[in-house]
Design an enzyme around this catalytic site. Structure first.
Site, PDB file in Angstrom:
ATOM      1  N   ARG A  45       0.870  -1.180   0.000  1.00 12.71           N
ATOM      2  CA  ARG A  45       0.000   0.000   0.000  1.00 12.71           C
ATOM      3  C   ARG A  45       0.902   1.223   0.000  1.00 12.71           C
ATOM      4  O   ARG A  45       2.118   1.107   0.126  1.00 12.71           O
ATOM      5  CB  ARG A  45      -1.015  -0.024   1.162  1.00 12.71           C
ATOM      6  CG  ARG A  45      -0.664  -0.698   2.430  1.00 12.71           C
ATOM      7  CD  ARG A  45       0.434  -0.048   3.200  1.00 12.71           C
ATOM      8  NE  ARG A  45       0.210   1.385   3.314  1.00 12.71           N
ATOM      9  CZ  ARG A  45       1.155   2.278   3.524  1.00 12.71           C
ATOM     10  NH1 ARG A  45       2.432   1.916   3.627  1.00 12.71           N
ATOM     11  NH2 ARG A  45       0.895   3.554   3.621  1.00 12.71           N
ATOM     12  N   GLY A  46       0.262   2.401  -0.118  1.00 14.13           N
ATOM     13  CA  GLY A  46       1.055   3.625  -0.295  1.00 14.13           C
ATOM     14  C   GLY A  46       1.110   3.896  -1.790  1.00 14.13           C
ATOM     15  O   GLY A  46       1.453   2.990  -2.573  1.00 14.13           O
ATOM     16  N   ALA A  47       0.774   5.137  -2.183  1.00 16.88           N
ATOM     17  CA  ALA A  47       0.569   5.427  -3.599  1.00 16.88           C
ATOM     18  C   ALA A  47       1.759   5.057  -4.503  1.00 16.88           C
ATOM     19  O   ALA A  47       1.590   4.333  -5.500  1.00 16.88           O
ATOM     20  CB  ALA A  47       0.187   6.896  -3.752  1.00 16.88           C
ATOM     21  N   ARG A  88      -7.443  -0.166  -6.812  1.00 11.30           N
ATOM     22  CA  ARG A  88      -7.649   0.906  -5.828  1.00 11.30           C
ATOM     23  C   ARG A  88      -7.816   2.214  -6.610  1.00 11.30           C
ATOM     24  O   ARG A  88      -6.901   2.630  -7.327  1.00 11.30           O
ATOM     25  CB  ARG A  88      -6.461   0.997  -4.855  1.00 11.30           C
ATOM     26  CG  ARG A  88      -6.302  -0.273  -4.007  1.00 11.30           C
ATOM     27  CD  ARG A  88      -5.433  -0.028  -2.801  1.00 11.30           C
ATOM     28  NE  ARG A  88      -6.110   0.755  -1.782  1.00 11.30           N
ATOM     29  CZ  ARG A  88      -5.482   1.319  -0.746  1.00 11.30           C
ATOM     30  NH1 ARG A  88      -4.168   1.209  -0.621  1.00 11.30           N
ATOM     31  NH2 ARG A  88      -6.161   2.003   0.151  1.00 11.30           N
ATOM     32  N   GLN A 195      -1.896   2.408   9.792  1.00  7.35           N
ATOM     33  CA  GLN A 195      -0.603   2.467   9.088  1.00  7.35           C
ATOM     34  C   GLN A 195       0.435   3.268   9.882  1.00  7.35           C
ATOM     35  O   GLN A 195       1.631   3.004   9.792  1.00  7.35           O
ATOM     36  CB  GLN A 195      -0.764   3.114   7.706  1.00  7.35           C
ATOM     37  CG  GLN A 195      -1.539   2.305   6.697  1.00  7.35           C
ATOM     38  CD  GLN A 195      -3.008   2.644   6.697  1.00  7.35           C
ATOM     39  OE1 GLN A 195      -3.555   3.082   7.715  1.00  7.35           O
ATOM     40  NE2 GLN A 195      -3.677   2.431   5.592  1.00  7.35           N
ATOM     41  N   ASP A 236      -2.180  10.693  -2.216  1.00 10.40           N
ATOM     42  CA  ASP A 236      -2.543   9.667  -3.197  1.00 10.40           C
ATOM     43  C   ASP A 236      -2.900  10.285  -4.543  1.00 10.40           C
ATOM     44  O   ASP A 236      -2.773   9.640  -5.586  1.00 10.40           O
ATOM     45  CB  ASP A 236      -3.698   8.823  -2.662  1.00 10.40           C
ATOM     46  CG  ASP A 236      -3.197   7.988  -1.505  1.00 10.40           C
ATOM     47  OD1 ASP A 236      -3.153   8.509  -0.377  1.00 10.40           O
ATOM     48  OD2 ASP A 236      -2.788   6.840  -1.746  1.00 10.40           O
ATOM     49  N   LYS A 247      -4.850   9.868   3.035  1.00 12.44           N
ATOM     50  CA  LYS A 247      -5.532   8.980   3.984  1.00 12.44           C
ATOM     51  C   LYS A 247      -6.592   9.712   4.806  1.00 12.44           C
ATOM     52  O   LYS A 247      -6.363  10.838   5.250  1.00 12.44           O
ATOM     53  CB  LYS A 247      -4.458   8.354   4.889  1.00 12.44           C
ATOM     54  CG  LYS A 247      -4.953   7.438   5.970  1.00 12.44           C
ATOM     55  CD  LYS A 247      -5.828   6.303   5.473  1.00 12.44           C
ATOM     56  CE  LYS A 247      -5.186   5.470   4.389  1.00 12.44           C
ATOM     57  NZ  LYS A 247      -6.161   4.560   3.728  1.00 12.44           N
TER      58      LYS A 247
HETATM   59  O1  MRU Z   1      -4.478   3.042   2.177  1.00 15.35           O
HETATM   60  P1  MRU Z   1      -3.009   3.313   2.047  1.00 15.35           P
HETATM   61  O2  MRU Z   1      -2.205   2.750   3.177  1.00 15.35           O
HETATM   62  O3  MRU Z   1      -2.472   2.908   0.699  1.00 15.35           O
HETATM   63  O4  MRU Z   1      -2.900   4.896   2.142  1.00 15.35           O
HETATM   64  C1  MRU Z   1      -1.627   5.477   2.069  1.00 15.35           C
HETATM   65  C2  MRU Z   1      -1.635   6.946   2.187  1.00 15.35           C
HETATM   66  O5  MRU Z   1      -2.666   7.573   2.305  1.00 15.35           O
HETATM   67  C3  MRU Z   1      -0.306   7.631   2.053  1.00 15.35           C
HETATM   68  O6  MRU Z   1      -0.244   8.773   2.847  1.00 15.35           O
HETATM   69  C4  MRU Z   1      -0.148   8.042   0.580  1.00 15.35           C
HETATM   70  O7  MRU Z   1      -0.315   6.937  -0.232  1.00 15.35           O
HETATM   71  C5  MRU Z   1       1.159   8.664   0.311  1.00 15.35           C
HETATM   72  S1  MRU Z   1       2.431   7.441   0.304  1.00 15.35           S
HETATM   73  C6  MRU Z   1       3.925   8.171  -0.067  1.00 15.35           C
END
Ligand code: MRU
Length: 340
Positions: A45-47, A88, A195, A236, A247
């Site tokens: 996860r994480g963009a 996603r 997270q 994201d 998030k």
């Molecule tokens: O649902 P997630 O864990 O994928 O959400 C992640 C976030 O919201 C992060 O802050 C975002 O992806 C930036 S990651 C460099």
């Protein structure tokens, strides 16, 4: 430093972030569908990290493609592109990676299938390597904020494990640590799936960075007491007018920062910026299963049958954002559309 994702001779290894911090285990993926599922179930996860995972998923799919012509190769990959984009919806990085590879194939249809396959694999590796460089540049563009004795608050995990390298929001933290600057990080736990507690606290502690964990609802009290100098979060999808999707809960933190005159920075690689959308209202917001809210790590905490709202992301309007920090520089939100 742990890597969120690795490519080894046609096999993709994904650190299963659902198990953190208790267990460090990699999922071995040799089919694109395994990677798509790992994205959906938050193993990765994480963009930026899911953008990289999508690129490797295409590489894996192209290895098993039985296409006879380059046109057939492209059409065989179309369902893979669509499957990945559907995993996603909020993080634009998946579409960014898919479009980049798709365009590369479309521009090189005169090549053989074998040549195209090699090109796709090289491009996926390049997307991963570039992200490492991008993280570092974002870190360099934010390091000036880190003075001895300062305290930064962050939200969710925009760290190494959300990217290919140093993270986005965390990149200046790793650089500041390398440079011997003395600073503290406040990590918000980030309900519903934690997270911040499970991943940000874990990775910063592993790096020897001074991190303190708080419940999300403690942020306001610390800001009001003057205990925080600035905030850095990831994104994201950030759009033309500078509105920022991140998030769920990021918006609340941004409002609290503005109320208390604390600067609020968004670390945003260009792969997370979507200039095709004019305002944050148009960003698709993922809704996830109610169990993420009613349960914590598999243990039910809410009554059976209770109604739940579970938006995975929210939009912070541009007027709450001090600056958007990309690998190309630091921009006021209203400057984005002119400068990028
Ligand atoms: O649902 P997630 O864990 O994928 O959400 C992640 C976030 O919201 C992060 O802050 C975002 O992806 C930036 S990651 C460099």
């Amino acid at each position: 430093m742990l890597q969120s994702i690795k490519w080894e001779n046609g096999t993709v290894f994904i650190l299963d972030q659902r198990l953190l911090p208790e267990k460090i285990e990699y999922l071995k993926c040799t089919h694109y569908e395994e990677i798509a599922q790992a994205i959906e179930n938050l193993s990765i996860r994480g963009a930026p990290a899911i953008g990289i995972a999508a690129a490797y998923a295409i590489a894996v799919a192209s290895l098993s493609a039985k296409s006879f012509s380059s046109e057939e190769f492209l059409s065989d990959l179309n369902p893979v592109f669509q499957r990945l984009i559907n995993t996603r919806p909020t993080a634009v990085n998946i579409k960014w990676a898919v479009d980049r590879i798709k365009k590369l194939i479309e521009n090189n249809l005169s090549l053989s299938v074998t040549e195209l396959r090699d090109m796709v694999i090289e491009e996926a590796i390049k997307i991963h390597e570039e992200d490492i460089q991008v993280n570092r540049k974002i870190g360099e563009n934010l390091i000036h904020l880190f003075k001895d004795g300062c305290t930064v608050i962050t939200y969710c995990n925009a760290g190494a494990l959300a990217t290919g390298g140093y993270g986005t929001a965390t990149a200046p933290m790793y650089l500041a640590k390398e440079r011997g600057i003395n600073f503290k990080v406040i990590a918000c736990e980030t309900r519903p799936v934690l997270q911040g507690a499970r991943i940000t606290a874990f990775e910063l502690m592993q790096a020897g960075i001074d991190v303190t964990l708080i419940c999300d609802n403690t942020a306001g009290a610390l800001l009001r007491k003057g205990m925080i100098d600035f905030a850095i979060v990831g994104t994201d999808r950030t759009v033309r007018n500078g509105d920022v999707a991140n998030k769920i809960g990021t918006y609340s933190l941004a409002v609290l920062c503005k109320e208390n005159n604390v600067p609020f920075y968004v670390a945003a690689p260009l792969s997370s910026i979507d200039m095709s959308i004019s305002t944050g209202d148009m960003i698709p917001i993922e809704e996830r299963a109610s169990e993420e809210v009613t349960n914590i790590k598999g243990v039910r905490i809410a009554p059976e049958g209770v109604k739940v709202i579970n938006f995975a992301f929210d939009v912070t309007p541009a007027n709450y954002v001090t600056a958007i920090v990309t690998e190309k520089g630091v921009f006021k939100p209203e400057e984005l559309r002119f400068k990028l």
